[in-house]
Enzyme design. Structure first.
Site, PDB file in Angstrom:
ATOM      1  N   SER A  16     -11.085  -5.704  10.040  1.00 56.81           N
ATOM      2  CA  SER A  16     -12.418  -5.257   9.631  1.00 56.81           C
ATOM      3  C   SER A  16     -13.129  -6.420   8.963  1.00 56.81           C
ATOM      4  O   SER A  16     -12.506  -7.396   8.530  1.00 56.81           O
ATOM      5  CB  SER A  16     -12.334  -4.061   8.673  1.00 56.81           C
ATOM      6  OG  SER A  16     -11.726  -4.449   7.460  1.00 56.81           O
ATOM      7  N   GLU A  65      -6.861   0.172  14.785  1.00 55.71           N
ATOM      8  CA  GLU A  65      -7.582  -0.825  13.985  1.00 55.71           C
ATOM      9  C   GLU A  65      -6.675  -2.013  13.676  1.00 55.71           C
ATOM     10  O   GLU A  65      -5.552  -1.843  13.190  1.00 55.71           O
ATOM     11  CB  GLU A  65      -8.064  -0.198  12.678  1.00 55.71           C
ATOM     12  CG  GLU A  65      -8.838  -1.179  11.791  1.00 55.71           C
ATOM     13  CD  GLU A  65      -9.106  -0.639  10.392  1.00 55.71           C
ATOM     14  OE1 GLU A  65      -9.382  -1.453   9.499  1.00 55.71           O
ATOM     15  OE2 GLU A  65      -8.997   0.588  10.201  1.00 55.71           O
ATOM     16  N   ARG A 114       0.832  -1.199   0.000  1.00 56.08           N
ATOM     17  CA  ARG A 114       0.000   0.000   0.000  1.00 56.08           C
ATOM     18  C   ARG A 114       0.870   1.254   0.000  1.00 56.08           C
ATOM     19  O   ARG A 114       1.847   1.332   0.744  1.00 56.08           O
ATOM     20  CB  ARG A 114      -0.944   0.016   1.212  1.00 56.08           C
ATOM     21  CG  ARG A 114      -1.889  -1.185   1.235  1.00 56.08           C
ATOM     22  CD  ARG A 114      -2.875  -1.136   2.361  1.00 56.08           C
ATOM     23  NE  ARG A 114      -3.689  -2.351   2.396  1.00 56.08           N
ATOM     24  CZ  ARG A 114      -4.646  -2.604   3.283  1.00 56.08           C
ATOM     25  NH1 ARG A 114      -4.926  -1.698   4.216  1.00 56.08           N
ATOM     26  NH2 ARG A 114      -5.330  -3.734   3.246  1.00 56.08           N
ATOM     27  N   ARG A 155       0.379  -5.105  12.796  1.00 60.73           N
ATOM     28  CA  ARG A 155      -0.407  -4.509  13.892  1.00 60.73           C
ATOM     29  C   ARG A 155      -0.632  -5.510  15.020  1.00 60.73           C
ATOM     30  O   ARG A 155      -0.758  -5.130  16.184  1.00 60.73           O
ATOM     31  CB  ARG A 155      -1.729  -3.953  13.359  1.00 60.73           C
ATOM     32  CG  ARG A 155      -1.494  -2.765  12.443  1.00 60.73           C
ATOM     33  CD  ARG A 155      -2.756  -2.030  12.080  1.00 60.73           C
ATOM     34  NE  ARG A 155      -2.450  -0.947  11.141  1.00 60.73           N
ATOM     35  CZ  ARG A 155      -3.348  -0.106  10.659  1.00 60.73           C
ATOM     36  NH1 ARG A 155      -4.636  -0.207  11.032  1.00 60.73           N
ATOM     37  NH2 ARG A 155      -2.995   0.841   9.816  1.00 60.73           N
ATOM     38  N   ARG A 196       1.742   1.557  10.372  1.00 62.52           N
ATOM     39  CA  ARG A 196       1.342   1.833   8.996  1.00 62.52           C
ATOM     40  C   ARG A 196       2.579   1.728   8.103  1.00 62.52           C
ATOM     41  O   ARG A 196       3.469   2.570   8.172  1.00 62.52           O
ATOM     42  CB  ARG A 196       0.702   3.225   8.879  1.00 62.52           C
ATOM     43  CG  ARG A 196      -0.084   3.417   7.580  1.00 62.52           C
ATOM     44  CD  ARG A 196      -0.775   4.768   7.557  1.00 62.52           C
ATOM     45  NE  ARG A 196      -1.788   4.915   8.581  1.00 62.52           N
ATOM     46  CZ  ARG A 196      -3.022   4.426   8.506  1.00 62.52           C
ATOM     47  NH1 ARG A 196      -3.389   3.732   7.452  1.00 62.52           N
ATOM     48  NH2 ARG A 196      -3.884   4.621   9.481  1.00 62.52           N
TER      49      ARG A 196
END
Length: 409
Positions: A318, A315, A228, A372, A243
């Site tokens: 999801s 986070e 990403r 994470r 990140r």
């Protein structure tokens, strides 16, 4: 307007194809040379006209596809309206760990335990890349194998996916590979991209297929590296492993009948809750607000875990129900069985060949986003002496290792 024009072009293409078939049928058998030559000329003219129309149709279809991609999915009626701050907490599991010593963040722990190297990676690859070292390598492998083993036992087929896909597949899954603030790495002078999630290649595995209803649901658990750009990401909240540009992830994906997608959405978030609870994490589950859904999602639940070193929730997962948003673009359908309401049995002669086809629904959910998870584990299970306890479910995948200890020179 463009949709109407595409429809007209399609009708013209079908008309010319029918005329070409009529000419081809007329040429069967014996014919006078002059008649055959006239038919050959007519067929040639039809072919040339058909080629031009088909090229025009492809261009119009591509433009229509691009415009359609700007339209997001509809929303579940219970989705909170507003920005991310309007998201609603569905559930809170566990409580924050209490420490009677100064809490360190994962960056300091990683440095003292010699677990990763950001400086060398920055020199080799650029910012937001990293080397994992020593027990951190074992921890990544353990997290991947633990997640795949657990989810596979629940009826999910394990996959390792391609990590380069066609740009068209990325677009059909609802992502924008060419946008100004895209998160997608595109490969120069090609129609290919690096994937940002295994959701994309798994979504494409049944592209342009008609699935038997008896095969549904199809459940996959996929391992991949993810890439990403993280365009616009900056600040202390994105430091370290939180990140990054490249990471490993285990993703769940479901293809199902439309009437079952809400049920499988609940199943996916329940699996996530089980996974993270088994590691002893404290987290909350959010029903995400409309402004944070993204184009494909009809409804999305996020899991945010407490990260004591960072002093905030972050986070880690999801789960999204994308209904038929992706399947319509990817061309993934199934043909329901026609049922006799008086006997509730499929009628003879009215099985899969006569029922109208429907688009499947697709869902995706993160079983484990490795960096994470490493942040959570290091920060939540740190000890006063600088060591970090390995949660019990991961120990069998780390050769029985129970503790990451400081390296004393």
């Amino acid at each position: 307007m463009r949709s109407s024009l595409t429809s007209k072009r399609w009708q013209e293409v079908e008309r010319l194809r029918a005329e070409r078939n009529i000419v081809a049928n007329k040429m069967k058998g014996k014919l006078e040379p002059s008649i055959r030559q006239a038919l050959v000329e007519e067929g040639k003219s039809l072919k040339e006209g058909l080629v031009a129309l088909e090229e025009d149709l492809v261009q119009l279809t591509d433009k229509l596809q691009q415009e359609a991609q700007c339209i997001p999915n509809s929303m579940h009626p219970d989705v909170p309206i507003g920005g991310e701050e309007s998201s609603v907490v569905r559930k809170t599991i566990g409580s924050p760990k209490e420490f009677n010593f100064e809490v360190k963040d994962h960056l300091r722990l990683g440095k003292e335990l010699d677990l990763f190297d950001f400086d060398a990676a920055a020199e080799v690859s650029g910012s937001k890349f990293y080397y994992l070292k020593n027990e951190a390598v074992l921890l990544e492998m353990a997290l991947i194998n633990w997640a795949i083993a657990d989810v596979s036992k629940r009826g999910f087929t394990p996959l390792i996916t391609p990590e380069i896909v066609r740009s068209s597949v990325v677009e059909k899954c609802g992502f924008q590979p060419r946008g100004q603030n895209t998160q997608v790495y595109s490969i120069e002078d090609s129609d290919q991209c690096l994937i940002g999630t295994a959701e994309i290649p798994v979504g494409g595995i049944h592209m342009d297929s008609i699935l038997p209803e008896s095969s549904l649901p199809l459940k996959y658990v996929a391992y991949s590296h993810c890439f990403r750009t993280e365009a616009g990401a900056a600040g202390t909240a994105t430091r370290g492993l939180y990140r990054v540009h490249q990471f490993s992830k285990v993703e769940m994906f479901v293809f199902c009948r439309p009437e079952d997608s809400n049920m499988y959405h609940e199943e996916l978030i329940s699996i996530e809750e089980d996974l993270f609870s088994s590691l002893g994490l404290h987290f909350k589950v959010l029903d995400m607000a409309s402004g944070d859904l993204g184009a494909p999602a009809y409804r999305k639940f996020d899991v945010e875990a407490w990260m004591p070193g960072l002093g905030r929730y972050g986070e880690i997962s999801s789960a999204s129900n994308c209904t038929d948003y992706q399947s319509r673009r990817l061309g993934i359908r199934y043909r329901p069985s026609v049922m006799d309401l008086s006997t509730t049995k499929a009628k003879k002669g009215k099985g899969s060949s006569s029922a109208p086809m429907q688009f499947v629904h697709t869902l995706n959910a993160t079983a484990c986003a490795v960096p994470r998870m490493i942040v959570c584990l290091l920060e939540n299970f740190q000890q006063e002496d600088g060591s970090v306890i390995i949660p019990e479910p991961l120990r069998p995948y780390m050769g029985g290792l129970q503790l990451i200890s400081p390296k004393h020179m």
